[in-house]
Design an enzyme around this catalytic site. Sequence first.
Site, PDB file in Angstrom:
ATOM      1  N   GLU A  10       0.836  -1.213   0.000  1.00 56.68           N
ATOM      2  CA  GLU A  10       0.000   0.000   0.000  1.00 56.68           C
ATOM      3  C   GLU A  10       0.868   1.259   0.000  1.00 56.68           C
ATOM      4  O   GLU A  10       2.087   1.196   0.216  1.00 56.68           O
ATOM      5  CB  GLU A  10      -0.918   0.008   1.229  1.00 56.68           C
ATOM      6  CG  GLU A  10      -0.154   0.029   2.544  1.00 56.68           C
ATOM      7  CD  GLU A  10      -0.927   0.709   3.673  1.00 56.68           C
ATOM      8  OE1 GLU A  10      -1.364   1.856   3.477  1.00 56.68           O
ATOM      9  OE2 GLU A  10      -1.056   0.097   4.743  1.00 56.68           O
ATOM     10  N   ALA A  21     -12.999   1.577   6.523  1.00 54.63           N
ATOM     11  CA  ALA A  21     -13.500   0.896   5.313  1.00 54.63           C
ATOM     12  C   ALA A  21     -12.660  -0.354   5.007  1.00 54.63           C
ATOM     13  O   ALA A  21     -13.084  -1.207   4.225  1.00 54.63           O
ATOM     14  CB  ALA A  21     -13.485   1.855   4.136  1.00 54.63           C
ATOM     15  N   LYS A  51      -3.723  -2.272  15.122  1.00 55.96           N
ATOM     16  CA  LYS A  51      -3.004  -1.476  16.108  1.00 55.96           C
ATOM     17  C   LYS A  51      -3.906  -1.193  17.296  1.00 55.96           C
ATOM     18  O   LYS A  51      -5.104  -0.990  17.139  1.00 55.96           O
ATOM     19  CB  LYS A  51      -2.614  -0.188  15.412  1.00 55.96           C
ATOM     20  CG  LYS A  51      -1.849   0.756  16.231  1.00 55.96           C
ATOM     21  CD  LYS A  51      -1.257   1.791  15.330  1.00 55.96           C
ATOM     22  CE  LYS A  51      -0.281   1.103  14.395  1.00 55.96           C
ATOM     23  NZ  LYS A  51       0.384   2.052  13.520  1.00 55.96           N
TER      24      LYS A  51
END
Length: 307
Positions: A26, A142, A160
Site C-alpha cells: 500500500e 472501510a 493497532k
Amino acid sequence: MLKKYIDIKPEVLEALHKGEAIVALESTIISHGMPYPENVTTAQKVEEIIRNEGAVPATIAIIDGRIKVGLDEKQLEHLATSKNIVKTSRRDIPFVISRKLDGGTTVAATMIIAALAGIKVFATGGIGGVHRNAQETFDISADLQELATTNVAVVCAGPKSILDLGLTLEYLETNGVPVVGFKTDELPAFYSRKSGFKVDYRVDTAEELAEAINIKWGLGLNGGLVIANPIPEEYEIDHEFISKAINDAVEEAESQGVKGKEMTPFLLSKVKEITKGDSLTANIHLVYNNAKVASQLAIELAKLYRD
Ligand code: PSU
Ligand code: MN
C-alpha cells in the site's frame, strides 16, 4: 476497460503472465503513515526484501489520476515528499482519478486495485479497524468492509491498539473474515506480540496457509483474510508503556476534535512523539517481517494456481 485507468509496471505484468509470486504494497503508509525520509527508505527496503525472497513487489498508488501497480523510484519519492497526496480509500478512488490527483492507497483501496490486477497477496503494517468509542463516533475503517468482500490475503502485524481490538474482531467475524495467526495463537497487537485476544486459526507454515486460502476462494467464499504476523521480539514495545502512549494520543485527538480520515495519521504521529521514535522503529521492522511472510505465501499460492 482496465487499461483505461491502470498502468501495470512491466516487471509486474510479466510476473502476472507467468503466474509468478507477486506481493502488493500500500502507499498510505508512505504518504500518511510514516515521516520522511523513513517512509521512502522503508518502502525501498520492503521491495528489496520481497525480491530477495523470490517474489515481485507491486507498490500501489494513484499518480496524476492514473492507477499504478508497481512504482519507480521517482514515484516513490514523490509520494513520500509531496504534501498533496490524498489518503485514498474506496470512496475516494473515482474522484482522485477524475481530478488527476495523487493518491496514497489505504488497505481497502490497495486490496481493490490488487484484485483488479490479479494479485492475491498484500503486505502492510497494520489494518484499519473499529476505533475506540465507535459506539459514539461510528468510526469504523472501510478496510474491514473491504476484507469482507475482496479476495486478497492481507499480511499485517495485527490491528493497532489505537483501535478497539475486541470490536474489530467481532466485525470481522460477522463478515466471515478469517483472522489467522502466523505461528501464534494470540492476536498480535502491532507494537506488541500480545493482545489478550485469540486468533481464529493458527498456522505454522506458508504452505498450510496457501492451501486454506485456495480452498476458501475455490469454494467461492469471497472476501479477504487477515494474516496476523507478530512483530519480531527484539522490536516489541512494552505493552504497558505503549498502552499509556496510545491512551494519551486518543485523549488528545478527542480534545482537539480530530475526526474521520485524519484520525489514524494523527494517532500514529502522536504515538511516535510520545515514544520518542520507538514506535516508528517498531513499525518499520514489523513491515519488513510481514513482507517476508507475504512473499513466502505468494510463492506457495503461485504453486497451487499453476497446478
Ligand atoms: N495502520 C498503521 N499504519 C497505517 C495505517 C493503518 O499502522 O499507515 C493506514 C493504512 O493505510 C490503513 C489506513 O488502511 O491507515 C486506515 O485508515 P482509516 O482508519 O481512516 O480507514
Ligand atoms: Mn476512520
